[in-house]
Scaffold this active site. Sequence first.
Site, PDB file in Angstrom:
ATOM      1  N   HIS A   1      -9.440   1.278   5.188  1.00  0.00           N
ATOM      2  CA  HIS A   1      -8.475   1.623   5.901  1.00  0.00           C
ATOM      3  C   HIS A   1      -8.630   2.010   7.185  1.00  0.00           C
ATOM      4  O   HIS A   1      -9.204   3.560   6.845  1.00  0.00           O
ATOM      5  CB  HIS A   1      -7.116   2.300   4.757  1.00  0.00           C
ATOM      6  CG  HIS A   1      -5.559   1.853   5.733  1.00  0.00           C
ATOM      7  ND1 HIS A   1      -5.067   3.205   6.083  1.00  0.00           N
ATOM      8  CD2 HIS A   1      -4.719   1.116   4.982  1.00  0.00           C
ATOM      9  CE1 HIS A   1      -4.278   2.805   6.364  1.00  0.00           C
ATOM     10  NE2 HIS A   1      -4.064   0.981   6.003  1.00  0.00           N
TER      11      HIS A   1
ATOM     12  N   LYS B   1       0.064   4.442  -0.194  1.00  0.00           N
ATOM     13  CA  LYS B   1      -0.553   5.342   0.419  1.00  0.00           C
ATOM     14  C   LYS B   1      -0.106   6.841  -0.477  1.00  0.00           C
ATOM     15  O   LYS B   1       0.038   6.659  -1.749  1.00  0.00           O
ATOM     16  CB  LYS B   1      -0.074   5.353   1.711  1.00  0.00           C
ATOM     17  CG  LYS B   1      -0.364   4.571   2.692  1.00  0.00           C
ATOM     18  CD  LYS B   1       0.069   4.771   3.859  1.00  0.00           C
ATOM     19  CE  LYS B   1      -0.842   2.944   4.680  1.00  0.00           C
ATOM     20  NZ  LYS B   1      -0.283   3.467   6.005  1.00  0.00           N
TER      21      LYS B   1
ATOM     22  N   GLY C   1       2.686   2.617  10.751  1.00  0.00           N
ATOM     23  CA  GLY C   1       3.737   3.752  10.691  1.00  0.00           C
ATOM     24  C   GLY C   1       3.780   3.434  11.715  1.00  0.00           C
ATOM     25  O   GLY C   1       5.198   4.741  12.000  1.00  0.00           O
TER      26      GLY C   1
ATOM     27  N   GLY D   1       4.979   1.128   4.613  1.00  0.00           N
ATOM     28  CA  GLY D   1       6.334   2.155   4.710  1.00  0.00           C
ATOM     29  C   GLY D   1       7.011   1.393   3.943  1.00  0.00           C
ATOM     30  O   GLY D   1       8.659   1.260   3.210  1.00  0.00           O
TER      31      GLY D   1
ATOM     32  N   ASN E   1       0.959  -1.513  -0.376  1.00  0.00           N
ATOM     33  CA  ASN E   1       0.091   0.244   0.094  1.00  0.00           C
ATOM     34  C   ASN E   1       1.110   1.335  -0.102  1.00  0.00           C
ATOM     35  O   ASN E   1       1.450   1.599   1.076  1.00  0.00           O
ATOM     36  CB  ASN E   1      -0.291  -0.149   0.929  1.00  0.00           C
ATOM     37  CG  ASN E   1      -1.491   1.687   1.774  1.00  0.00           C
ATOM     38  OD1 ASN E   1      -1.877   2.464   0.796  1.00  0.00           O
ATOM     39  ND2 ASN E   1      -2.435   1.565   2.382  1.00  0.00           N
TER      40      ASN E   1
ATOM     41  N   GLU F   1      -5.366  -4.999  10.452  1.00  0.00           N
ATOM     42  CA  GLU F   1      -4.168  -4.094  10.702  1.00  0.00           C
ATOM     43  C   GLU F   1      -4.550  -3.342  11.848  1.00  0.00           C
ATOM     44  O   GLU F   1      -5.817  -2.678  12.056  1.00  0.00           O
ATOM     45  CB  GLU F   1      -4.141  -2.958   9.748  1.00  0.00           C
ATOM     46  CG  GLU F   1      -3.525  -3.412   8.313  1.00  0.00           C
ATOM     47  CD  GLU F   1      -3.295  -2.077   7.476  1.00  0.00           C
ATOM     48  OE1 GLU F   1      -2.427  -2.515   6.695  1.00  0.00           O
ATOM     49  OE2 GLU F   1      -3.849  -1.166   6.970  1.00  0.00           O
TER      50      GLU F   1
ATOM     51  N   GLU G   1      -7.197   4.790   7.535  1.00  0.00           N
ATOM     52  CA  GLU G   1      -7.044   5.974   7.621  1.00  0.00           C
ATOM     53  C   GLU G   1      -8.007   6.658   6.875  1.00  0.00           C
ATOM     54  O   GLU G   1      -8.978   7.608   6.859  1.00  0.00           O
ATOM     55  CB  GLU G   1      -5.025   6.031   6.922  1.00  0.00           C
ATOM     56  CG  GLU G   1      -4.044   6.053   7.669  1.00  0.00           C
ATOM     57  CD  GLU G   1      -2.689   5.346   7.030  1.00  0.00           C
ATOM     58  OE1 GLU G   1      -2.659   5.114   5.763  1.00  0.00           O
ATOM     59  OE2 GLU G   1      -2.287   5.302   7.813  1.00  0.00           O
TER      60      GLU G   1
HETATM   61  P1  13P Z   1       2.827   0.445   7.655  1.00  0.00           P
HETATM   62  O1  13P Z   1       3.855  -1.172   7.296  1.00  0.00           O
HETATM   63  O2  13P Z   1       4.195   1.882   7.374  1.00  0.00           O
HETATM   64  O3  13P Z   1       2.867   0.181   9.300  1.00  0.00           O
HETATM   65  O4  13P Z   1       1.567   0.651   6.987  1.00  0.00           O
HETATM   66  C1  13P Z   1      -0.111  -0.167   7.537  1.00  0.00           C
HETATM   67  C2  13P Z   1      -0.500  -0.490   6.701  1.00  0.00           C
HETATM   68  O5  13P Z   1      -1.346   0.512   7.610  1.00  0.00           O
HETATM   69  C3  13P Z   1      -0.402  -0.347   5.372  1.00  0.00           C
HETATM   70  O6  13P Z   1      -1.864  -0.661   4.782  1.00  0.00           O
END
Ligand code: 13P
Length: 252
Positions: free
Chosen positions: A95, A11, A173, A235, A9, A167, A97
């Site tokens: 997600h 983002k 993150g 990330g 992902n 998640e 976010e």
């Molecule tokens: P990270 O791997 O950066 O923690 O993010 C996870 C994520 O939100 C994948 O959708």
Amino acid sequence: MRRPLIAGNWKMYKTSEEAVWLATGIKKEISGFKEVDVVLCPPFTALYKVNEVIKDTNIKLGAQNLFWEDEGAYTGEVSAKMLKDCGCQFVIIGHSERRKYFFESDEWVNRKIMSALNNDLAPIVCVGETLEEREKNLTIEVIEKQLKGAFYKLGYEEMKKIVIAYEPVWAIGTGKTALPYQAEEVQNFIRRWLKDNFSIDCADNLRILYGGSVKPSNIKELMREEDIDGALVGGASLEVDSFTSIVRNSIN
Ligand code: 13P
């Protein structure tokens, strides 16, 4: 036997030029790698170009969101039909976010799932609790509510195309990965929930990914858990080396 799936992902990172560069690097490293399904989810603006890079390989394309109408006066939105047109086979839905910053509800998640399925896109449906909810021992309750809302009125046939990503919000993150047993505990609950609400077949075949600070160094131990079938990587999916190491390490 469930086939491992590793999805990146990206983002809101990467211009289309940077995205092409990253996808090209990933393709060079792992296009011959047949044991794992690999999905790249760039931002909308790079989907078309990334598809040009990966279209004749095993690597698949996914988007990070969609709107549930096929077309209409919905300024700023992108439909499932448009994602298909760019070459997508997958789409991330719900997600954390999007739930947090764009106030997406379980009902919206459900509508988006229906629209993805109607357009032959495989939804990667995200669920997960916040740190506060975990500390109050509400994890299972929260996950169950998200599952019920997301899959409301879906039938067994429709469930066949679904991928779930657990998640935990506190692990996204933050560099703080859930310990394998913590992820397994929730993912095992999800599988039992699928069995009780759909069927044994559905529970046995549906892939449940873990997401939250997945790295080349922790993917192996996560994948050893019975109910972890892959990862949704944030990330670490933004660099060729770390992402391709995760793909490789996921099977041994
Ligand atoms: P990270 O791997 O950066 O923690 O993010 C996870 C994520 O939100 C994948 O959708």
